[in-house]
Design a protein around this motif. Structure first.
Motif, PDB file in Angstrom:
ATOM      1  N   VAL A   1       0.632  -3.244  -6.469  1.00 57.63           N
ATOM      2  CA  VAL A   1       0.626  -2.128  -5.503  1.00 57.63           C
ATOM      3  C   VAL A   1      -0.768  -1.524  -5.446  1.00 57.63           C
ATOM      4  CG1 VAL A   1       1.417   0.249  -5.151  1.00 57.63           C
ATOM      5  CG2 VAL A   1       3.074  -1.532  -5.691  1.00 57.63           C
ATOM      6  N   ARG A   2      -1.227  -1.246  -4.233  1.00 56.19           N
ATOM      7  CA  ARG A   2      -2.487  -0.522  -4.042  1.00 56.19           C
ATOM      8  C   ARG A   2      -2.147   0.945  -3.804  1.00 56.19           C
ATOM      9  NH1 ARG A   2      -3.219  -5.604  -1.330  1.00 56.19           N
ATOM     10  NH2 ARG A   2      -2.077  -4.724   0.420  1.00 56.19           N
ATOM     11  N   TRP A   3      -2.620   1.800  -4.701  1.00 60.67           N
ATOM     12  CA  TRP A   3      -2.293   3.220  -4.622  1.00 60.67           C
ATOM     13  C   TRP A   3      -3.380   3.989  -3.890  1.00 60.67           C
ATOM     14  CZ3 TRP A   3       2.461   4.776  -5.913  1.00 60.67           C
ATOM     15  CH2 TRP A   3       3.223   3.902  -6.708  1.00 60.67           C
ATOM     16  N   HIS A   4      -2.969   4.741  -2.887  1.00 59.08           N
ATOM     17  CA  HIS A   4      -3.922   5.516  -2.088  1.00 59.08           C
ATOM     18  C   HIS A   4      -3.698   7.004  -2.345  1.00 59.08           C
ATOM     19  CE1 HIS A   4      -5.060   2.090   0.646  1.00 59.08           C
ATOM     20  NE2 HIS A   4      -3.897   1.635   0.189  1.00 59.08           N
TER      21      HIS A   4
ATOM     22  N   GLU B   1       0.201   8.610  -2.028  1.00 58.13           N
ATOM     23  CA  GLU B   1       0.740   9.790  -2.708  1.00 58.13           C
ATOM     24  C   GLU B   1      -0.271  10.918  -2.544  1.00 58.13           C
ATOM     25  OE1 GLU B   1       3.588  10.386  -4.464  1.00 58.13           O
ATOM     26  OE2 GLU B   1       4.470   8.398  -4.181  1.00 58.13           O
TER      27      GLU B   1
ATOM     28  N   LYS C   1       4.492   7.396 -11.169  1.00 57.60           N
ATOM     29  CA  LYS C   1       5.039   6.240 -10.455  1.00 57.60           C
ATOM     30  C   LYS C   1       4.292   4.938 -10.755  1.00 57.60           C
ATOM     31  CE  LYS C   1       7.138   8.768  -6.587  1.00 57.60           C
ATOM     32  NZ  LYS C   1       6.897   9.369  -5.242  1.00 57.60           N
ATOM     33  N   ILE C   2       3.000   5.013 -10.976  1.00 53.29           N
ATOM     34  CA  ILE C   2       2.192   3.794 -11.129  1.00 53.29           C
ATOM     35  C   ILE C   2       2.769   2.823 -12.165  1.00 53.29           C
ATOM     36  CG2 ILE C   2      -0.055   2.887 -11.923  1.00 53.29           C
ATOM     37  CD1 ILE C   2      -1.391   5.205 -10.411  1.00 53.29           C
TER      38      ILE C   2
ATOM     39  N   ASP D   1       0.849  -1.187   0.000  1.00 50.76           N
ATOM     40  CA  ASP D   1       0.000   0.000   0.000  1.00 50.76           C
ATOM     41  C   ASP D   1       0.883   1.235   0.000  1.00 50.76           C
ATOM     42  OD1 ASP D   1      -2.971  -0.917   0.518  1.00 50.76           O
ATOM     43  OD2 ASP D   1      -1.692  -2.181   1.766  1.00 50.76           O
ATOM     44  N   PHE D   2       0.748   2.061  -1.038  1.00 51.35           N
ATOM     45  CA  PHE D   2       1.545   3.282  -1.146  1.00 51.35           C
ATOM     46  C   PHE D   2       0.619   4.486  -1.196  1.00 51.35           C
ATOM     47  CE2 PHE D   2       5.994   2.016  -1.898  1.00 51.35           C
ATOM     48  CZ  PHE D   2       5.844   0.641  -2.015  1.00 51.35           C
TER      49      PHE D   2
ATOM     50  N   MET E   1       1.769  10.576  -8.728  1.00 51.92           N
ATOM     51  CA  MET E   1       1.226   9.220  -8.661  1.00 51.92           C
ATOM     52  C   MET E   1       1.177   8.589 -10.055  1.00 51.92           C
ATOM     53  SD  MET E   1      -2.479   7.970  -7.228  1.00 51.92           S
ATOM     54  CE  MET E   1      -2.219   7.746  -5.499  1.00 51.92           C
TER      55      MET E   1
ATOM     56  N   LYS F   1      -7.360   4.046 -11.483  1.00 48.76           N
ATOM     57  CA  LYS F   1      -6.006   3.607 -11.113  1.00 48.76           C
ATOM     58  C   LYS F   1      -5.788   3.517  -9.604  1.00 48.76           C
ATOM     59  CE  LYS F   1      -3.893   5.271 -15.356  1.00 48.76           C
ATOM     60  NZ  LYS F   1      -5.006   6.071 -15.918  1.00 48.76           N
ATOM     61  N   VAL F   2      -6.552   4.272  -8.854  1.00 44.12           N
ATOM     62  CA  VAL F   2      -6.349   4.254  -7.397  1.00 44.12           C
ATOM     63  C   VAL F   2      -7.119   3.113  -6.741  1.00 44.12           C
ATOM     64  CG1 VAL F   2      -5.856   6.688  -6.953  1.00 44.12           C
ATOM     65  CG2 VAL F   2      -8.220   5.905  -7.044  1.00 44.12           C
TER      66      VAL F   2
END
Ligand SMILES: *Cc1c(COP(=O)(O)O)cnc(C)c1O
Length: 232
Positions: A71-74, A54, A63-64, A51-52, A60, A90-91
């Protein structure tokens, strides 16, 4: 080293859970990687971070594609409505929803892209002028209004507590956020779930876990101080 820092934080989270009679599996560490270069994110990933967090849309988006797809983007920072369209599909979760207008934009773009976006309502529990977030008074009504929008799923609440020297000073705010989530739950609003409490940062995450956090968002304790001078 990043790996040792993450191990150390997870250890402190586990100890705080034990003190509070909670199961460690209830709490997840979000690695806040804003301003940090890719190689440091990869080090955190190698140490187990999935879990990252930004706070800027462009950063974000950059980086994705360069990180593994699990990766789970927050999105944890203030979100402008005109940027919503770039991230809805994407999030993993948007933590910073604090107005109906923003939620409506997320809903519109989510429907277009045929996704459901998990969101948290950001509450300015301490009532600081400098902070975004809805008020404790308004959050329940806001939840009810957002809950009817398509393409959005309310998962819980988020707060950014004041910057303090002694984390004990923030305990009352974490307790208040937990209480708000219990109050909202008891209203049984359709499509509102209150399983997630995103609270606690480097200075106060231990106290936040003791008070019920399910996500803590930690940057500095993992990567060291941020240098804003080098980024825009
Ligand atoms: C930067 C940031 C964090 C992490 O802060 P640290 O003090 O470096 O752990 C957490 N939450 C939000 C919303 C942030 O912007």
């Amino acid at each position: 080293m990043i790996k040792d820092n993450i191990l150390n934080i997870n250890q402190k989270i586990a100890e705080a859970c034990k003190r509070a009679g909670r199961d460690t599996s209830e709490v997840s560490l979000i690695t806040v990687s804003k301003t940090k270069p890719l190689e440091q994110l990869k080090e955190a990933y190698a140490a187990g971070s999935r879990d990252f967090g930004e706070n800027k849309v462009q950063e974000m988006l950059d980086k994705i594609p360069q990180m593994p797809s699990d990766v789970r983007w927050h999105m944890i920072g203030h979100l402008q409505r005109n940027k919503v369209k770039y991230i809805v599909d994407k999030v993993y979760m948007i933590h910073s929803v604090d107005s109906l207008r923003l939620a409506e934009e997320i809903s519109k773009e989510a429907v277009k892209k045929q996704v459901t976006v998990k969101i948290l309502l950001e509450v300015n529990v301490a009532g600081e002028d400098s902070k975004f977030g809805t008020t404790c008074k308004e959050v329940c009504a806001l939840a009810a209004m957002i809950a009817v929008l398509p393409g959005i799923s309310i998962q819980g609440l988020m707060t950014i507590a004041p910057y303090v020297e002694n984390p004990e000073e923030n305990r009352k705010y974490f307790r208040k956020l937990k209480q708000l989530s219990v109050d909202i739950m008891s209203k049984n609003i359709d499509n509102v779930c209150m399983n997630v409490l995103s609270m606690g940062m480097t200075g106060d995450y231990v106290v936040a876990v003791e008070e019920g956090a399910t996500y803590v968002r930690v940057g500095t304790a993992i990567f060291g101080e941020r240098d804003y001078g080098q980024t825009t």
